[in-house]
Design an enzyme around this catalytic site. Structure first.
Site, PDB file in Angstrom:
ATOM      1  N   GLU A  16      -6.593  33.153  -9.381  1.00  0.00           N
ATOM      2  CA  GLU A  16      -7.362  32.293  -8.487  1.00  0.00           C
ATOM      3  C   GLU A  16      -8.859  32.451  -8.734  1.00  0.00           C
ATOM      4  O   GLU A  16      -9.615  31.479  -8.628  1.00  0.00           O
ATOM      5  CB  GLU A  16      -7.022  32.615  -7.030  1.00  0.00           C
ATOM      6  N   GLY A  62       0.813  -1.206   0.000  1.00  0.00           N
ATOM      7  CA  GLY A  62       0.000   0.000   0.000  1.00  0.00           C
ATOM      8  C   GLY A  62       0.842   1.249   0.000  1.00  0.00           C
ATOM      9  O   GLY A  62       2.060   1.201   0.185  1.00  0.00           O
ATOM     10  N   ASP A  93      -0.260  24.170 -12.512  1.00  0.00           N
ATOM     11  CA  ASP A  93      -1.468  23.847 -13.283  1.00  0.00           C
ATOM     12  C   ASP A  93      -1.115  23.112 -14.569  1.00  0.00           C
ATOM     13  O   ASP A  93      -1.742  22.107 -14.927  1.00  0.00           O
ATOM     14  CB  ASP A  93      -2.239  25.131 -13.617  1.00  0.00           C
TER      15      ASP A  93
END
Length: 649
Positions: free
Chosen positions: A461, A237, A535
C-alpha cells in the site's frame, strides 16, 4: 346515503344453498326407515338364540336377508337382563312396544339361521314367528348413485371459478386472465406522492419528461403550432441513476392515468401470452386516454430479433416485441397514449423499436456530477438528523462515480453507524465511515494475518501511495489503510479530478500508480505475491482499452474494435486477423511492463521514503494525506483541487 346503505347489506352467498341442501339430505336420511327415532342395540346370533330359548322373543323380522331385528315380549322387557333396551323404549306404557325392535344383528348364512331358529322353536314349543321384509332407503340409494357425479361437477365448478379469478381475482392472476395486462394503474384514485421536487439533478432529463406531462395537460399549446406529441421516450443510463424514480415523478405530476409494469411481466411460458398482454395493455390505455404507459427494463422483451433463434422455432419474446411495435406505430394507433420505457442496455434493443415514430426521444440519464450529487444529498438528508457542521460540498466530493441509489445508501448507512455509536445526530465522520464501508467493505480487524504478511501489505500500500504522489497525472491520495476490508487486505483512497476526456499520459500515470504495489514488493523483498490481483486486472483492462478501443497505440494506429451498437457480441469471429491479435497482445504486454519498470525505478529512487511510510503505516494502520506531505513534501504539480475519490487495492 342510499348507496352506502345498499353497500352495507350482507351479500348473498351460494354457500347457504349448499348448507341447506346438505341438511335436507341428512335429515331425510336420518328420519327415513319407518319413523325410527333411535337404533336397536347390536347383539350376536348366540345371544339371540339364548333369548329365544328363554321365550323372550315375540317375533323376528329378517330385513333384506342380511339383518335380523328382534322384538321382545312385554314380559321380557321387564326382566333385569334387558334393562339396557328398556330405558330406550319409551313406548312400553303405550302398548306400542311390539312395533319397535330392541335388538338387531347381522346374518351370516340365512339357511343356517332358519334351521337353527326352527329347531329351537320346536324344542321349546314356542310361538315366536319369523317374518321377511324388504326395505329400501331411497335417499341413500339416490346419494350413492348421484354422489360421484355431484362431486365431479362440484370440483369442475370450483376449478372454473378459481381459474377465472372467482369474479374478484386480479387480472392476469388466473389461467383465464393470463392474457390480461399486469400493469398497475395510477390515477386520481391511486395517486403517487413522488414529484419532480423529489428528483434531484437530472435537469435535462426532467425538462424533456416534463414537456410530455405538459403536453398531456395543455395539448393546445403545442398542437396550435402544428406540433405532435412524441409517441415514446426511452430513458437510458447506468443502474441506480434514477430512471424509475423519474417515471414515478411523471406519475405524480401528470393528472392522467399512468400504467406501470416491467418488461418481464409480458414473458410467460405459454405461447401468445405476451402479445395478448400487450394488446390488452394498450386497449386499457386507449380507453382511458390521454394516458401514459411506463415499461421498466424493456430490454426483457425489446432485444434485437433474429439473433438467438437458431432452431427456427416460434420465439415468444419476438412475438411480444412485434405486437409492441405494431401497437406503438401501426394503423389505428391512438396518439393520446405515450410510452415511457427505461433500460440500462440500450445497445441490445431492436433497431425497429428505437426508430423515430416509436421512441422519438432517447433521454440519457448519466451518473450525477459534483453539483448534482450535492442536490441528491439534500433530498436524502431531509429525514435524517444531521449535525449543524455537516458540509454537503465535502460529501459530494467524497462520493465520485456514485449514483443516486448509492448516495441514498450512504445516507442510510451513515445513520445506522451513528445510531450504533449512540449519537444524537449524524456527523461528518459517520458519512466518511459509510463511504468506506460501501466502497471497501466491512472492516475485519479480527482477521488472522501473520507479521510477515502484514509487512508485505504495508509496503504494497505504501508503494501505491508513493508512486501516485510522485506522478503528475496520478490521483492524489486521501487515505491508506492496512486494516482488512471486505475481500481486500489493504486499501488506498484517492481523489481523482473530474475529466471528460483522458489523455495517453494520464492513463499511463494511473497504470504506473496501480502497479506501484507490486513494484514495492519487488524493490523491498525481491519477491512478488498474489496480492496484486485486482491491480493487474485493472491495468490489463486499461491497456487493452488503449490498444483496441481508444486508438492510443502507435503500432495499431487510429483503429478501434469497439462496437457501440452491441451487435459484435453475436459474432463468432474476432474483428481482426490472427496477426493483428498477436500485435495487440504484444503491445498490451509492452505497455504494462514499461509502466511496471517505471514504478520500480521511482521506488528505487525513493526507497528510504517508501520505508519510512511503510513503517508509519505498520505503526498506525491508517495514514492520511498530511502524513504523506510530512514525508514527501507538497506536490509541485499545478493541479486544481481534486474532486473525486476511488479505491485501489
Amino acid at each position: 346515503m342510499t348507496k352506502e346503505k345498499q353497500n352495507k347489506r350482507p351479500k348473498f352467498s351460494a354457500y347457504w344453498i349448499y348448507a341447506i341442501l346438505l341438511l335436507f339430505i341428512f335429515g331425510m336420511n336420518f328420519f327415513s326407515g319407518g319413523g325410527m327415532w333411535y337404533q336397536p342395540k347390536e347383539t350376536s346370533q348366540a345371544k339371540f338364540e339364548e333369548f329365544l330359548r328363554n321365550g323372550d322373543v315375540a317375533r323376528v323380522v329378517v330385513v333384506n336377508k342380511r339383518e335380523a331385528k328382534i322384538y321382545l315380549t312385554p314380559e321380557a322387557l321387564e326382566k333385569e337382563a334387558h334393562k339396557d333396551v328398556r330405558g330406550d323404549n319409551s313406548l312400553i306404557s303405550s302398548g306400542a312396544s311390539s312395533e319397535i325392535p330392541q335388538y338387531k344383528f347381522e346374518l351370516g348364512d340365512l339357511s343356517n339361521f332358519e334351521n337353527k331358529f326352527d329347531q329351537i322353536v320346536a324344542e321349546n314349543n314356542l310361538t315366536t314367528t319369523r317374518e321377511y321384509k324388504t326395505e329400501q332407503n331411497v335417499i341413500g340409494d339416490l346419494l350413492i348413485t348421484l354422489l360421484p357425479f355431484v362431486l365431479i361437477i362440484g370440483i369442475w365448478i370450483f376449478l372454473m371459478r378459481r381459474m377465472s379469478g372467482g369474479g374478484a381475482g386480479g387480472a392476469g392472476g388466473q389461467i383465464f386472465n393470463i392474457g390480461k395486462s399486469k400493469a398497475k394503474l395510477f390515477d386520481e384514485k391511486n395517486d403517487t406522492k413522488v414529484t419532480f421536487k423529489d428528483v434531484a439533478g437530472l435537469e435535462g432529463a426532467k425538462e424533456e419528461v416534463q414537456e410530455i406531462v405538459e403536453f398531456l395537460k395543455q395539448p393546445e399549446k403545442y398542437t396550435s403550432l402544428g406540433g405532435k406529441i412524441p409517441k415514446g421516450a426511452l430513458l437510458v443510463g447506468p443502474p441506480g441513476t434514477g430512471k424509475t424514480l423519474l417515471a414515478k415523478a411523471v406519475a405524480g405530476e401528470a393528472r392522467v392515468p399512468f400504467f406501470s409494469l416491467s418488461g418481464s411481466d409480458f414473458v410467460e411460458m405459454f405461447v401468445g401470452v405476451g402479445a395478448s398482454r400487450v394488446r390488452d395493455l394498450f386497449k386499457q390505455a386507449k380507453e382511458k386516454s390521454p394516458a401514459i404507459i411506463f415499461i421498466d427494463e424493456i430490454d426483457a422483451i425489446g432485444r434485437a430479433r433474429g439473433k438467438n433463434n437458431f432452431t427456427g422455432s416460434n420465439d415468444e419474446r419476438e412475438n411480444t416485441l412485434n405486437q409492441l411495435l405494431t401497437e406503438m406505430d401501426g394503423f389505428g394507433t391512438n396518439t393520446n397514449v405515450i410510452v415511457l420505457a427505461a433500460t440500462n442496455r440500450a445497445d441490445v434493443l431492436d433497431k425497429a423499436l428505437m426508430r423515430a415514430g416509436r421512441f422519438d426521444r432517447q433521454i440519457y440519464v448519466d451518473l450525477p456530477d459534483l453539483n448534482e450529487r450535492k442536490e441528491i444529498f439534500e433530498v436524502h438528508l431531509r429525514p435524517i438528523k444531521t449535525s449543524e457542521t455537516l458540509d454537503l460540498d465535502f460529501l459530494s466530493k467524497q462520493t465520485p462515480g456514485f449514483s443516486g441509489a448509492d448516495i441514498a445508501n450512504v445516507c442510510n448507512e451513515a445513520a445506522l453507524i451513528a445510531a450504533r455509536k449512540g449519537k444524537k445526530a449524524v456527523d461528518r465522520q459517520d458519512f466518511l465511515d459509510a463511504v468506506d464501508r460501501i466502497v471497501g467493505g466491512l472492516e475485519k480487524k479480527n482477521k488472522i494475518i501473520t507479521p510477515d504478511e502484514k509487512k508485505t501489505i504495508a509496503f504494497h500500500e505504501a508503494g501505491h501511495a508513493t508512486v501516485s504522489w510522485m506522478l503528475e497525472h496520478a490521483a492524489p491520495l486521501v487515505k491508506v489503510t492496512i486494516v482488512p476490508r471486505g475481500q481486500s487486505l489493504g486499501a488506498a483512497w484517492y481523489l481523482p479530478e473530474e475529466r471528460q476526456i483522458v489523455r495517453t499520459e494520464q492513463m499511463l500515470d494511473e497504470m504506473c500508480a496501480t502497479l506501484g504495489g507490486r513494484a514495492a514488493e519487488k524493490v523491498m523483498f525481491n519477491k512478488i505475491s498474489t496480492g496484486a490481483l485486482s491491480d493487474l486486472e485493472k491495468v490489463t483492462r486499461q491497456a487493452r482499452a488503449m490498444v483496441t478501443i481508444y486508438g492510443l497505440n502507435d503500432k495499431i494506429g487510429n483503429l478501434t474494435y469497439y462496437d457501440s451498437t452491441g451487435q459484435s457480441e453475436y459474432n463468432f469471429s474476432k474483428p481482426y486477423s490472427e496477426e493483428t491479435a498477436q500485435i495487440i497482445d504484444k503491445e498490451i504486454s509492452t505497455i504494462i511492463e514499461s509502466q511496471y519498470e517505471r514504478a520500480v525505478q521511482l521506488l528505487e529512487d525513493n526507497k528510504d521514503k517508501l520505508t519510512e511510510l511503510a513503517n508509519l503505516l505498520l505503526e498506525r494502520e491508517v495514514i492520511f494525506k498530511d502524513d504523506l506531505e510530512t514525508i514527501f513534501g507538497e506536490r509541485n504539480f499545478n493541479q486544481e483541487e481534486p474532486q473525486q475519490e476511488s479505491v485501489t487495492e
